[in-house]
Design a protein around this motif. Structure first.
Motif, short mmCIF file in Angstrom:
data_model
loop_
_atom_site.label_atom_id
_atom_site.label_comp_id
_atom_site.label_asym_id
_atom_site.label_seq_id
_atom_site.Cartn_x
_atom_site.Cartn_y
_atom_site.Cartn_z
N GLY A 103 0.80 -1.21 0.00
CA GLY A 103 0.00 0.00 0.00
C GLY A 103 0.84 1.26 0.00
N ASP A 104 0.27 2.35 0.54
CA ASP A 104 0.93 3.64 0.48
C ASP A 104 2.28 3.64 1.20
OD1 ASP A 104 0.59 6.65 -0.14
OD2 ASP A 104 1.05 6.66 2.00
N GLY A 105 2.34 3.00 2.38
CA GLY A 105 3.59 2.94 3.11
C GLY A 105 4.67 2.18 2.37
N THR A 106 4.26 1.07 1.74
CA THR A 106 5.21 0.26 0.97
C THR A 106 5.71 1.03 -0.24
OG1 THR A 106 4.14 -1.78 1.68
CG2 THR A 106 5.48 -1.90 -0.31
N MET A 107 4.78 1.72 -0.95
CA MET A 107 5.19 2.48 -2.12
C MET A 107 6.10 3.65 -1.73
SD MET A 107 4.02 0.82 -4.66
CE MET A 107 3.95 -0.74 -3.77
N ALA A 108 5.85 4.26 -0.57
CA ALA A 108 6.73 5.33 -0.10
C ALA A 108 8.13 4.80 0.18
CB ALA A 108 6.14 5.98 1.15
N ALA A 109 8.20 3.62 0.82
CA ALA A 109 9.50 3.00 1.09
C ALA A 109 10.19 2.64 -0.22
CB ALA A 109 9.31 1.77 1.96
N ALA A 110 9.42 2.11 -1.18
CA ALA A 110 9.99 1.75 -2.48
C ALA A 110 10.53 2.98 -3.20
CB ALA A 110 8.94 1.05 -3.33
N ASN A 111 9.80 4.09 -3.11
CA ASN A 111 10.25 5.32 -3.76
C ASN A 111 11.56 5.81 -3.15
OD1 ASN A 111 9.79 7.42 -5.67
ND2 ASN A 111 9.17 8.78 -4.00
N ARG A 112 11.69 5.67 -1.85
CA ARG A 112 12.93 6.08 -1.18
C ARG A 112 14.09 5.17 -1.60
NH1 ARG A 112 13.93 6.38 5.41
NH2 ARG A 112 16.14 7.03 5.31
N LEU A 113 13.81 3.87 -1.69
CA LEU A 113 14.85 2.94 -2.15
C LEU A 113 15.27 3.26 -3.57
CD1 LEU A 113 13.50 -0.48 -0.75
CD2 LEU A 113 15.54 0.76 0.02
N LEU A 114 14.31 3.65 -4.41
CA LEU A 114 14.62 4.00 -5.79
C LEU A 114 15.60 5.16 -5.83
CD1 LEU A 114 13.82 3.67 -8.88
CD2 LEU A 114 12.24 5.56 -8.45
N THR A 115 15.35 6.20 -5.02
CA THR A 115 16.25 7.36 -5.00
C THR A 115 17.62 7.00 -4.47
OG1 THR A 115 15.48 8.05 -2.80
CG2 THR A 115 14.29 8.93 -4.70
N ASP A 116 17.68 5.90 -3.70
CA ASP A 116 18.97 5.44 -3.17
C ASP A 116 19.63 4.41 -4.08
OD1 ASP A 116 19.07 7.04 -0.93
OD2 ASP A 116 18.00 5.61 0.34
N GLY A 117 19.09 4.25 -5.30
CA GLY A 117 19.77 3.43 -6.29
C GLY A 117 19.34 1.98 -6.38
N ILE A 118 18.21 1.62 -5.74
CA ILE A 118 17.72 0.24 -5.81
C ILE A 118 16.73 0.14 -6.96
CG2 ILE A 118 16.60 -1.64 -4.57
CD1 ILE A 118 19.21 -0.74 -3.29
N PRO A 119 16.96 -0.74 -7.94
CA PRO A 119 15.96 -0.92 -9.00
C PRO A 119 14.72 -1.62 -8.45
CG PRO A 119 17.78 -2.47 -9.27
CD PRO A 119 18.16 -1.57 -8.13
N ILE A 120 13.60 -0.94 -8.50
CA ILE A 120 12.40 -1.46 -7.84
C ILE A 120 11.16 -0.97 -8.57
CG2 ILE A 120 12.32 0.48 -6.21
CD1 ILE A 120 11.41 -1.57 -4.04
N VAL A 121 10.12 -1.81 -8.58
CA VAL A 121 8.82 -1.46 -9.15
C VAL A 121 7.75 -1.86 -8.15
CG1 VAL A 121 9.59 -1.72 -11.54
CG2 VAL A 121 8.58 -3.68 -10.34
N ALA A 322 1.77 7.77 -6.80
CA ALA A 322 1.11 6.79 -5.94
C ALA A 322 1.28 7.07 -4.46
CB ALA A 322 1.65 5.39 -6.25
N VAL A 323 2.20 7.96 -4.11
CA VAL A 323 2.58 8.15 -2.71
C VAL A 323 2.03 9.46 -2.16
CG1 VAL A 323 4.54 8.48 -1.15
CG2 VAL A 323 4.66 6.75 -2.95
N GLY A 324 1.47 9.41 -0.94
CA GLY A 324 1.09 10.61 -0.23
C GLY A 324 -0.11 11.34 -0.79
N ASN A 325 -0.91 10.66 -1.59
CA ASN A 325 -2.09 11.30 -2.17
C ASN A 325 -3.27 10.34 -2.06
OD1 ASN A 325 -3.73 13.11 -3.52
ND2 ASN A 325 -3.03 12.49 -5.56
N PRO A 326 -3.78 10.14 -0.85
CA PRO A 326 -4.82 9.12 -0.65
C PRO A 326 -6.11 9.43 -1.38
CG PRO A 326 -4.58 10.49 1.31
CD PRO A 326 -3.45 10.85 0.40
N LYS A 327 -6.78 8.38 -1.81
CA LYS A 327 -8.06 8.52 -2.50
C LYS A 327 -9.17 8.35 -1.48
CE LYS A 327 -9.46 5.07 -4.92
NZ LYS A 327 -9.40 4.05 -5.96
N THR A 328 -9.88 9.41 -1.21
CA THR A 328 -10.96 9.37 -0.23
C THR A 328 -12.32 9.40 -0.94
OG1 THR A 328 -10.80 11.78 -0.02
CG2 THR A 328 -9.59 10.45 1.59
N VAL A 329 -13.35 9.09 -0.19
CA VAL A 329 -14.70 9.09 -0.74
C VAL A 329 -15.11 10.53 -1.07
CG1 VAL A 329 -17.13 8.58 -0.30
CG2 VAL A 329 -15.34 7.04 0.57
N PRO A 330 -15.47 10.83 -2.31
CA PRO A 330 -15.89 12.19 -2.66
C PRO A 330 -17.14 12.60 -1.86
CG PRO A 330 -15.47 10.89 -4.64
CD PRO A 330 -15.46 9.93 -3.49
#
Length: 342
Positions: A103-121, A322-330
């Motif tokens: 989810g959002d926490g995992t994608m945030a961690a993945a994005n940080r790893l990406l900036t640190d040079g880890i190839p990740i999707v 995908a990170v930090g922009n939650p989808k809430t009920v309109p």
């Protein structure tokens, strides 16, 4: 031959095994890829704890709930983690890139790893359906089906005793499960994190139901708040991501309704039942499609991308979307349902 590691992180979710199976089958049959599973989420990535994932390992798993490789809320920057250690683990195991399902926490961690040079999707996963970059996440459909059945069942016992029944479902910041299950089952009030409601208004709805000779049915998301509350109710400490563990608003609401209306009221918290068990056909299918798409994604070497559902198409979006922009009920959606509460 390219070799990739898959991990599932955060809360478990119906459809995770379908993702794993779809990835492995697409990768081995179409792209000639090899796969391992990092056991127990980022913990397996940090400590190099893996299990081989071939066609035999994934046969017949789409119908199983949970995840065959385990999950956890362990973060990749925990002690012993960090990019240098992870790069060493990947090099030692001959793994070219990481596929993170979460989810959002995992994608945030993945994005940080990406900036640190880890190839990740990434592959989006949450029963709450609160990731803005994708129209739907697998697991949501199953959770809604379970919650809807729970409302239907509670209705029968409420009718038998002429009680007001309160069902608490999951939903920290977004009330999608409450909205879909409540609308589907014809709940008389649906309470979500996006829209505080006063006790007086809730009791007005409940009394109007009783006046018609019906037994009131209220669905409340765990993140719901009254207007005077600064944050959602929590009395269970912190989870693995240092967030308050929510739960219990239904147990607070039920005696308040009884006190103010005189109607005998009972509360049920659905809890982890929403996460477990056999995934629905929809979630198996979406999980499989996501898995196949992420195999294509790593074949193209498009690191920092996440697969997503837009309409009926599977697309690729950058982690930043995908990170930090939650989808809430309109609110328009909620107001439409609210118009027929009571």
């Amino acid at each position: 031959m390219a070799r990739f590691g898959i991990l599932t992180s955060g809360g478990d979710c119906p459809g995770l095994n379908a993702v794993i199976r779809g990835t492995v089958l697409q990768g081995t049959k179409v792209h000639g890829q090899e796969f391992v599973g990092f056991k127990d989420g980022f913990h397996g990535l940090v400590y190099g704890d893996v299990v081989d994932l071939d066609r035999t390992a994934v046969q017949g798993i789409s119908s199983q709930g949970g995840t065959i490789i385990g999950t956890s809320r362990f973060g990749p920057y925990e002690p012993d983690g960090g990019p240098d250690n992870i790069k060493g683990v990947l090099a030692r195991l001959g793994i070219d890139a990481v596929i993170a399902v979460g989810g959002d926490g995992t994608m945030a961690a993945a994005n940080r790893l990406l900036t640190d040079g880890i190839p990740i999707v990434g592959v989006p996963k949450t029963i709450d359906n609160d990731l803005n970059a994708t129209d739907y996440t697998f697991g949501f459909n199953t959770a809604v089906e379970v919650a809807t059945e729970a409302v239907d069942r509670l209705r029968t016992t409420g009718n038998s005793h002429k009680r007001c029944m309160v069902l608490e479902v999951m939903g920290r910041h977004a009330g999608w499960i409450a909205m879909y299950s409540g609308v589907a089952a014809g709940a008389h009030a649906i309470l979500i994190p996006e829209q505080p409601e006063t006790l007086e208004q809730i009791c007005e709805w409940v009394l109007s139901v009783q006046d018609r000779g019906r037994s009131p049915m209220v669905v409340v998301a765990e993140g719901f708040t009254f207007p005077h509350m600064d944050e959602a109710h929590s009395h269970k400490g912190l989870d693995g991501f240092n967030r308050p563990r929510l739960g219990g608003i239904g147990d607070i609401l039920a005696p308040l309704i009884e006190e103010h209306t005189g109607i005998e009221t009972r509360s049920t918290t659905l809890g982890y039942i929403q996460r477990g068990g056999v995934p629905s056909a929809w979630d198996r299918t979406l999980g499989t499609r996501f898995g196949q798409a992420v195999s294509d994604l790593v074949a193209d070497g498009q690191w920092g991308q996440m697969v997503a559902l837009r309409g009926t198409d599977i697309v690729r979006v950058p982690f930043a979307e995908a990170v930090g922009n939650p989808k809430t009920v309109p609110l328009d959606y909620y107001r439409g349902a609210r118009a027929i509460f009571g």
